[in-house]
Scaffold this motif. Structure first.
Motif, mmCIF file in Angstrom:
data_model
loop_
_atom_site.group_PDB
_atom_site.id
_atom_site.type_symbol
_atom_site.label_atom_id
_atom_site.label_comp_id
_atom_site.label_asym_id
_atom_site.label_seq_id
_atom_site.Cartn_x
_atom_site.Cartn_y
_atom_site.Cartn_z
ATOM 1 N N SER A 295 52.040 31.473 37.186
ATOM 2 C CA SER A 295 52.709 31.756 38.450
ATOM 3 C C SER A 295 51.809 32.639 39.305
ATOM 4 O O SER A 295 50.896 33.307 38.805
ATOM 5 N N LEU A 296 52.107 32.671 40.597
ATOM 6 C CA LEU A 296 51.472 33.630 41.483
ATOM 7 C C LEU A 296 52.492 34.112 42.504
ATOM 8 O O LEU A 296 53.473 33.422 42.808
ATOM 9 N N ALA A 297 52.261 35.316 43.022
ATOM 10 C CA ALA A 297 53.180 35.906 43.992
ATOM 11 C C ALA A 297 52.398 36.719 45.007
ATOM 12 O O ALA A 297 51.445 37.438 44.650
ATOM 13 N N PHE A 298 52.810 36.611 46.280
ATOM 14 C CA PHE A 298 52.135 37.291 47.382
ATOM 15 C C PHE A 298 53.171 37.862 48.323
ATOM 16 O O PHE A 298 54.213 37.245 48.584
ATOM 17 N N ASP A 299 52.908 39.056 48.847
ATOM 18 C CA ASP A 299 53.749 39.689 49.864
ATOM 19 C C ASP A 299 52.822 40.315 50.892
ATOM 20 O O ASP A 299 52.016 41.191 50.552
ATOM 21 N N PHE A 300 52.944 39.899 52.158
ATOM 22 C CA PHE A 300 52.025 40.382 53.179
ATOM 23 C C PHE A 300 52.125 41.888 53.396
ATOM 24 O O PHE A 300 51.161 42.504 53.863
ATOM 25 N N GLU A 301 53.244 42.501 53.058
ATOM 26 C CA GLU A 301 53.341 43.948 53.184
ATOM 27 C C GLU A 301 52.466 44.660 52.146
ATOM 28 O O GLU A 301 52.290 45.876 52.218
ATOM 29 N N ASP A 302 51.923 43.905 51.209
ATOM 30 C CA ASP A 302 50.887 44.384 50.282
ATOM 31 C C ASP A 302 49.772 43.335 50.306
ATOM 32 O O ASP A 302 49.423 42.747 49.287
ATOM 33 N N MET A 303 49.198 43.130 51.484
ATOM 34 C CA MET A 303 48.421 41.926 51.754
ATOM 35 C C MET A 303 47.101 41.822 51.014
ATOM 36 O O MET A 303 46.535 40.728 50.910
ATOM 37 N N ASN A 304 46.587 42.898 50.478
ATOM 38 C CA ASN A 304 45.313 42.837 49.762
ATOM 39 C C ASN A 304 45.490 42.567 48.270
ATOM 40 O O ASN A 304 44.518 42.620 47.512
ATOM 41 N N SER A 305 46.719 42.266 47.859
ATOM 42 C CA SER A 305 47.005 42.018 46.443
ATOM 43 C C SER A 305 47.556 40.618 46.229
ATOM 44 O O SER A 305 48.308 40.095 47.056
ATOM 45 N N LEU A 306 47.191 40.026 45.089
ATOM 46 C CA LEU A 306 47.788 38.791 44.616
ATOM 47 C C LEU A 306 48.200 39.012 43.171
ATOM 48 O O LEU A 306 47.399 39.500 42.357
ATOM 49 N N TRP A 307 49.444 38.677 42.852
ATOM 50 C CA TRP A 307 49.959 38.846 41.497
ATOM 51 C C TRP A 307 49.915 37.496 40.792
ATOM 52 O O TRP A 307 50.408 36.487 41.316
ATOM 53 N N VAL A 308 49.318 37.470 39.597
ATOM 54 C CA VAL A 308 49.092 36.224 38.871
ATOM 55 C C VAL A 308 49.581 36.370 37.436
ATOM 56 O O VAL A 308 49.334 37.394 36.776
#
Length: 399
Positions: A295-308
């Motif tokens: 899975s992956l998850a992204f939130d622009f309010e933490d835009m420099n991070s990608l959760w994998v």
């Protein structure tokens, strides 16, 4: 850059998006080695004093009070459209037919019919070496670009679920004034087209699948708003006793979706939400994708991070945070040292980079008007479903 052939830009509109685009045109050649040198030749707006002030502030060489003059000028190669949606078709078609490249803000148009006409003209122009692109800028956020790379590399396996949200709160005050974004004749739709279009495009782009059908709800919470007031940012404050006018767009949009599966796989299912009434959420553009392997998850309010998440790491698996600031990550090697994050404006700079490089190479830039037409068809299907008791509605032109 002095020996590089110029790309002379004429921009229509100079407000929020105009400022973002101006910054991008100025900045791109200072951090990226571009094959063409962007030149901020002229900006157009209806008010002579305001457009002149905008030209001086934003770095444009000259100003016009009629966008047609930009198209007539021989010293302009590209038209950048940063105006409300009801003007996009007329400007873009005229520019392309005159041999000017076009960058057009999203959503592409206010209707599928307009978007189809724009796409037909764009296709014809591309055959003559005149190119166009729609400005879905979130594609150029490094973390989302990395997400697409991971999906394309098969890291998530077969895609099963997509969850997409775009949450803002700038309209929660019922006395926020009636801006053009709340007028369907100018904006086409409300949260659905303004911010929902972004998550539709991002979901389709990252997964490589198009949305094939939807079941939707639209809601307008505040039916009337003050006609005048103090305008701040996107909204502002109107007087409680001021004359009011009708809100003719949706405040919130929610829909479920089935994707078409792309090449050789079953279609994923998805849920989408777009609202400007989520108190405390300022610009929460979110995407989560679940597959058979991860899975992956992204939130622009933490835009420099990608959760994998990698299921192969079980029983000790868990979401891991990738700080997307390494030189090997999309775009980031042209900016700051590792760990020094980027901001909202950088996506527009990356958009300019990709557009200029495509034009110089004689290649169709992405997203094309055809890509944006697919988003427009999804918007139309959502509106049709919501108007028909949330009945399951196929996305036109795809089934």
């Amino acid at each position: 850059m002095t020996d590089t052939k110029p790309l002379r830009v004429g921009m229509v509109g100079y407000a929020f998006m105009g400022a973002a685009h101006s910054h991008a045109w100025r900045t791109a050649p200072r951090f990226f080695d571009l094959p063409l040198a962007p030149r901020l030749t002229a900006v157009a707006g209806r008010d002579p004093e305001r457009v002149a002030a905008a030209a001086a502030k934003l770095g444009w060489e000259s100003a016009e009070t009629d966008w047609r003059r930009l198209i007539e000028r021989d010293d302009i190669d590209l038209i950048d459209i940063c105006t409300p949606g009801n003007t996009h078709a007329e400007i873009a078609i005229a520019a392309l037919e005159a041999g000017k490249h076009v960058l057009c803000e999203k959503p592409l148009a206010n209707s599928v019919e307009e978007a189809e006409r724009m796409t037909a003209v764009a296709d014809s122009a591309a055959a003559r070496g005149v190119f166009s692109m729609c400005g879905f800028s979130y594609r150029r956020t490094p973390a989302l670009s990395l997400a697409k790379r991971l999906v394309e590399a098969g890291e998530l396996g077969e895609i099963r679920h997509v969850r997409a949200q775009y949450l803002q709160d700038w309209l929660t005050d019922e006395n926020a004034p009636l801006t053009w974004r709340l007028d369907k004749s100018k904006s086409g739709s409300g949260s659905l087209g303004d911010i929902g279009a972004h998550i539709i495009d991002a979901a389709q782009w990252v997964t490589g699948q198009d949305i094939a059908g939807v079941s939707a709800l639209l809601e307008t919470f505040v039916k009337e708003r003050p006609i005048a007031g103090d305008f701040v940012g996107l909204g502002g404050r109107g007087g409680a006793d001021a004359p009011k006018g009708p809100v003719t767009v949706d405040d919130a949009a929610i829909f479920s979706a089935r994707f078409d599966g792309g090449a050789g796989s079953a279609g994923a299912i998805g849920v989408f939400e777009a609202t400007r009434f989520a108190l405390g959420r300022k610009n929460a553009m979110r995407l989560e994708v679940n597959g058979t392997k991860g899975s992956l998850a992204f939130d622009f309010e933490d835009m420099n991070s990608l959760w994998v998440y990698d299921a192969a790491q079980e029983p000790n698996a868990g979401f891991r945070r990738i700080q997307v600031t390494e030189p090997s990550h999309p775009y980031t090697g042209h900016w700051w040292p590792v760990g020094h994050g980027l901001g909202y404006e950088h996506a527009f700079t990356h958009q300019v980079v990709d557009l200029v490089e495509a034009i110089a190479a004689g290649k169709q830039p992405a997203p094309s008007f055809a890509d944006a037409l697919q988003v427009q068809r999804v918007l139309e299907a959502v509106e049709a479903s919501a108007a028909d008791e949330s009945r399951w509605t196929k996305v036109g032109g795809r089934l």
